[in-house]
Design a protein around this motif. Structure first.
Motif, PDB file in Angstrom:
ATOM      1  N   LEU A  73      -7.603   8.968  -9.486  1.00 43.04           N
ATOM      2  CA  LEU A  73      -6.033   8.736  -9.825  1.00 43.04           C
ATOM      3  C   LEU A  73      -5.811   7.205 -10.212  1.00 43.04           C
ATOM      4  CD1 LEU A  73      -4.619  11.162  -7.168  1.00 43.04           C
ATOM      5  CD2 LEU A  73      -4.986  11.647  -9.725  1.00 43.04           C
ATOM      6  N   ARG A  74      -5.358   6.886 -11.169  1.00 38.45           N
ATOM      7  CA  ARG A  74      -5.370   5.480 -11.486  1.00 38.45           C
ATOM      8  C   ARG A  74      -3.817   5.380 -11.912  1.00 38.45           C
ATOM      9  NH1 ARG A  74     -10.195   5.182 -15.970  1.00 38.45           N
ATOM     10  NH2 ARG A  74     -11.949   4.986 -14.435  1.00 38.45           N
ATOM     11  N   SER A  75      -3.133   4.222 -11.529  1.00 39.25           N
ATOM     12  CA  SER A  75      -1.941   3.686 -11.522  1.00 39.25           C
ATOM     13  C   SER A  75      -1.745   2.146 -11.223  1.00 39.25           C
ATOM     14  CB  SER A  75      -1.063   4.488 -10.734  1.00 39.25           C
ATOM     15  OG  SER A  75       0.117   4.096 -10.639  1.00 39.25           O
ATOM     16  N   HIS A  76      -1.236   1.246 -12.475  1.00 38.00           N
ATOM     17  CA  HIS A  76      -0.856  -0.046 -12.125  1.00 38.00           C
ATOM     18  C   HIS A  76      -2.124  -0.780 -11.589  1.00 38.00           C
ATOM     19  CE1 HIS A  76       3.057   1.680 -12.105  1.00 38.00           C
ATOM     20  NE2 HIS A  76       3.540   0.620 -12.824  1.00 38.00           N
ATOM     21  N   GLY A  77      -3.401  -0.668 -12.210  1.00 39.41           N
ATOM     22  CA  GLY A  77      -4.511  -1.236 -11.860  1.00 39.41           C
ATOM     23  C   GLY A  77      -5.417  -0.856 -10.617  1.00 39.41           C
ATOM     24  N   GLU A  78      -4.783   0.177  -9.988  1.00 39.20           N
ATOM     25  CA  GLU A  78      -5.312   0.667  -8.833  1.00 39.20           C
ATOM     26  C   GLU A  78      -5.976   1.875  -9.067  1.00 39.20           C
ATOM     27  OE1 GLU A  78      -3.113   0.880  -5.187  1.00 39.20           O
ATOM     28  OE2 GLU A  78      -2.015  -0.643  -5.938  1.00 39.20           O
ATOM     29  N   SER A  79      -7.252   2.272  -8.510  1.00 37.76           N
ATOM     30  CA  SER A  79      -7.835   3.369  -8.854  1.00 37.76           C
ATOM     31  C   SER A  79      -8.380   4.240  -7.422  1.00 37.76           C
ATOM     32  CB  SER A  79      -9.100   2.956  -9.585  1.00 37.76           C
ATOM     33  OG  SER A  79      -9.956   4.322  -9.863  1.00 37.76           O
ATOM     34  N   PRO A 129       8.452  15.207  -7.455  1.00 41.62           N
ATOM     35  CA  PRO A 129       9.099  14.770  -8.745  1.00 41.62           C
ATOM     36  C   PRO A 129       9.512  12.997  -8.549  1.00 41.62           C
ATOM     37  CG  PRO A 129      10.349  16.718  -8.112  1.00 41.62           C
ATOM     38  CD  PRO A 129       9.482  16.500  -7.216  1.00 41.62           C
ATOM     39  N   ASP A 130       9.342  12.762  -7.415  1.00 39.50           N
ATOM     40  CA  ASP A 130       9.562  11.183  -7.260  1.00 39.50           C
ATOM     41  C   ASP A 130       8.377  10.656  -6.648  1.00 39.50           C
ATOM     42  OD1 ASP A 130       9.823  12.474  -4.908  1.00 39.50           O
ATOM     43  OD2 ASP A 130      11.338  11.253  -3.904  1.00 39.50           O
ATOM     44  N   SER A 131       7.514  11.273  -6.098  1.00 45.02           N
ATOM     45  CA  SER A 131       6.267  10.555  -5.522  1.00 45.02           C
ATOM     46  C   SER A 131       5.061  11.210  -5.639  1.00 45.02           C
ATOM     47  CB  SER A 131       6.352   9.951  -3.940  1.00 45.02           C
ATOM     48  OG  SER A 131       6.734  11.129  -3.170  1.00 45.02           O
ATOM     49  N   LEU A 132       3.952  10.758  -5.371  1.00 48.25           N
ATOM     50  CA  LEU A 132       2.631  11.407  -5.420  1.00 48.25           C
ATOM     51  C   LEU A 132       1.961  10.796  -4.008  1.00 48.25           C
ATOM     52  CD1 LEU A 132      -0.131  12.987  -6.606  1.00 48.25           C
ATOM     53  CD2 LEU A 132      -0.664  10.896  -7.617  1.00 48.25           C
ATOM     54  N   LEU A 133       1.880  11.641  -3.077  1.00 46.69           N
ATOM     55  CA  LEU A 133       1.134  11.255  -1.919  1.00 46.69           C
ATOM     56  C   LEU A 133      -0.074  11.726  -1.541  1.00 46.69           C
ATOM     57  CD1 LEU A 133       1.898   9.748   0.852  1.00 46.69           C
ATOM     58  CD2 LEU A 133       2.793  12.113   1.654  1.00 46.69           C
ATOM     59  N   ILE A 134      -1.083  10.783  -1.310  1.00 49.45           N
ATOM     60  CA  ILE A 134      -2.445  11.507  -1.001  1.00 49.45           C
ATOM     61  C   ILE A 134      -2.724  11.040   0.649  1.00 49.45           C
ATOM     62  CG2 ILE A 134      -4.850  11.334  -1.134  1.00 49.45           C
ATOM     63  CD1 ILE A 134      -2.921  10.298  -4.203  1.00 49.45           C
ATOM     64  N   ILE A 135      -3.096  11.961   1.382  1.00 52.29           N
ATOM     65  CA  ILE A 135      -3.404  11.674   2.741  1.00 52.29           C
ATOM     66  C   ILE A 135      -4.811  12.111   3.136  1.00 52.29           C
ATOM     67  CG2 ILE A 135      -2.865  12.099   5.166  1.00 52.29           C
ATOM     68  CD1 ILE A 135      -0.007  13.107   4.007  1.00 52.29           C
ATOM     69  N   THR A 136      -5.620  11.347   3.536  1.00 49.29           N
ATOM     70  CA  THR A 136      -7.029  11.594   3.935  1.00 49.29           C
ATOM     71  C   THR A 136      -7.172  11.497   5.362  1.00 49.29           C
ATOM     72  OG1 THR A 136      -7.783   9.184   3.875  1.00 49.29           O
ATOM     73  CG2 THR A 136      -7.784  10.518   1.894  1.00 49.29           C
ATOM     74  N   ARG A 137      -7.851  12.580   6.092  1.00 50.20           N
ATOM     75  CA  ARG A 137      -7.915  12.881   7.442  1.00 50.20           C
ATOM     76  C   ARG A 137      -9.277  13.130   7.646  1.00 50.20           C
ATOM     77  NH1 ARG A 137      -3.700  16.277   6.062  1.00 50.20           N
ATOM     78  NH2 ARG A 137      -1.690  15.501   6.676  1.00 50.20           N
ATOM     79  N   TYR A 196      -1.901   7.151   0.677  1.00 48.18           N
ATOM     80  CA  TYR A 196      -1.605   6.313  -0.744  1.00 48.18           C
ATOM     81  C   TYR A 196      -0.505   7.009  -1.169  1.00 48.18           C
ATOM     82  CZ  TYR A 196      -6.539   5.152   0.209  1.00 48.18           C
ATOM     83  OH  TYR A 196      -7.465   4.939   0.778  1.00 48.18           O
ATOM     84  N   ARG A 197       0.263   6.150  -1.876  1.00 44.16           N
ATOM     85  CA  ARG A 197       1.377   6.517  -2.551  1.00 44.16           C
ATOM     86  C   ARG A 197       1.577   6.147  -3.985  1.00 44.16           C
ATOM     87  NH1 ARG A 197       5.938   9.239  -0.176  1.00 44.16           N
ATOM     88  NH2 ARG A 197       4.985   8.514   1.865  1.00 44.16           N
ATOM     89  N   PHE A 198       1.769   6.733  -5.029  1.00 41.07           N
ATOM     90  CA  PHE A 198       1.917   6.418  -6.244  1.00 41.07           C
ATOM     91  C   PHE A 198       3.203   7.180  -6.883  1.00 41.07           C
ATOM     92  CE2 PHE A 198      -2.816   6.720  -5.576  1.00 41.07           C
ATOM     93  CZ  PHE A 198      -2.967   5.517  -5.997  1.00 41.07           C
ATOM     94  N   GLN A 199       3.675   6.453  -8.038  1.00 47.12           N
ATOM     95  CA  GLN A 199       4.859   7.044  -8.740  1.00 47.12           C
ATOM     96  C   GLN A 199       4.036   8.157  -9.821  1.00 47.12           C
ATOM     97  OE1 GLN A 199       7.635   6.576  -8.553  1.00 47.12           O
ATOM     98  NE2 GLN A 199       8.694   6.956 -10.377  1.00 47.12           N
ATOM     99  N   PRO A 200       4.648   9.320  -9.768  1.00 37.93           N
ATOM    100  CA  PRO A 200       3.728  10.379 -10.479  1.00 37.93           C
ATOM    101  C   PRO A 200       3.979   9.929 -12.063  1.00 37.93           C
ATOM    102  CG  PRO A 200       5.608  11.140  -9.192  1.00 37.93           C
ATOM    103  CD  PRO A 200       5.396   9.889  -8.878  1.00 37.93           C
TER     104      PRO A 200
END
Length: 164
Positions: free
Chosen positions: A128-134, A86-94, A103-107
């Motif tokens: 995934l796009r947010s605040h000008g980042e993709s 609910p408070d964050s979107l976390l992407i981890i590449t391994r 990468y951390r985004f506001q969902p």
């Protein structure tokens, strides 16, 4: 290949994206040993017939196969973990055990975009796009899997927005 788990207590969903690898590490070792034994048996037979020049090429073939299988196995360890809370979107590449990036985004502000290739020559891109980042995710998936993942992530993000 995408696997999904849900944590109902924390209200988060976790997506694990991996390349679809049909041959396990143990299977690769068995395949390599079988091909090595057969190649050496053929090379020994040719040596006994007097054609000793076959042995260096057989050893070179075994070496090329071993390096190729090692590189393939190393590339198949790639994974992406997408955790939607609910408070964050976390992407981890391994890549294997080593974490490459986080990468951390506001969902609430994330927009999921599936961009097909205009000429249909190349695979689509899931962004995934947010605040000008993709950020591109799911590059190892097929177009159908990418489309399904886009719908699932969009649904999970909408449910996070409703509860937040």
């Amino acid at each position: 290949m995408v696997t999904t788990t849900s944590d109902t207590i924390a209200g988060s969903r976790i997506f694990e994206v991996r390349p679809n690898c049909s041959l396990s590490r143990e299977g690769m070792v068995v395949f390599f040993v079988a091909v090595t034994v057969l190649t050496l048996l053929v090379a020994v037979r040719f040596i006994l017939l007097g054609a000793w020049l076959v042995l260096p090429f057989a050893l070179l073939e075994i070496l090329v196969l071993g390096v190729s299988l090692y590189l393939f196995e190393r590339a198949s360890r790639y994974s992406e973990t997408i955790q939607i809370a609910p408070d964050s979107l976390l992407i981890i590449t391994r890549s294997g055990v080593k974490t490459l990036r986080e990468y951390r985004f506001q969902p609430y502000w994330v927009h999921v975009a599936l961009q097909p290739d205009p000429r249909d020559w190349y695979p689509s891109k899931l962004l995934l796009r947010s605040h000008g980042e993709s950020l591109e995710i799911g590059a190892c998936l097929t177009n159908a899997d990418r489309k399904t993942l886009a719908k699932t992530i969009t649904t999970a993000l909408e449910s996070c927005r409703r509860t937040h």
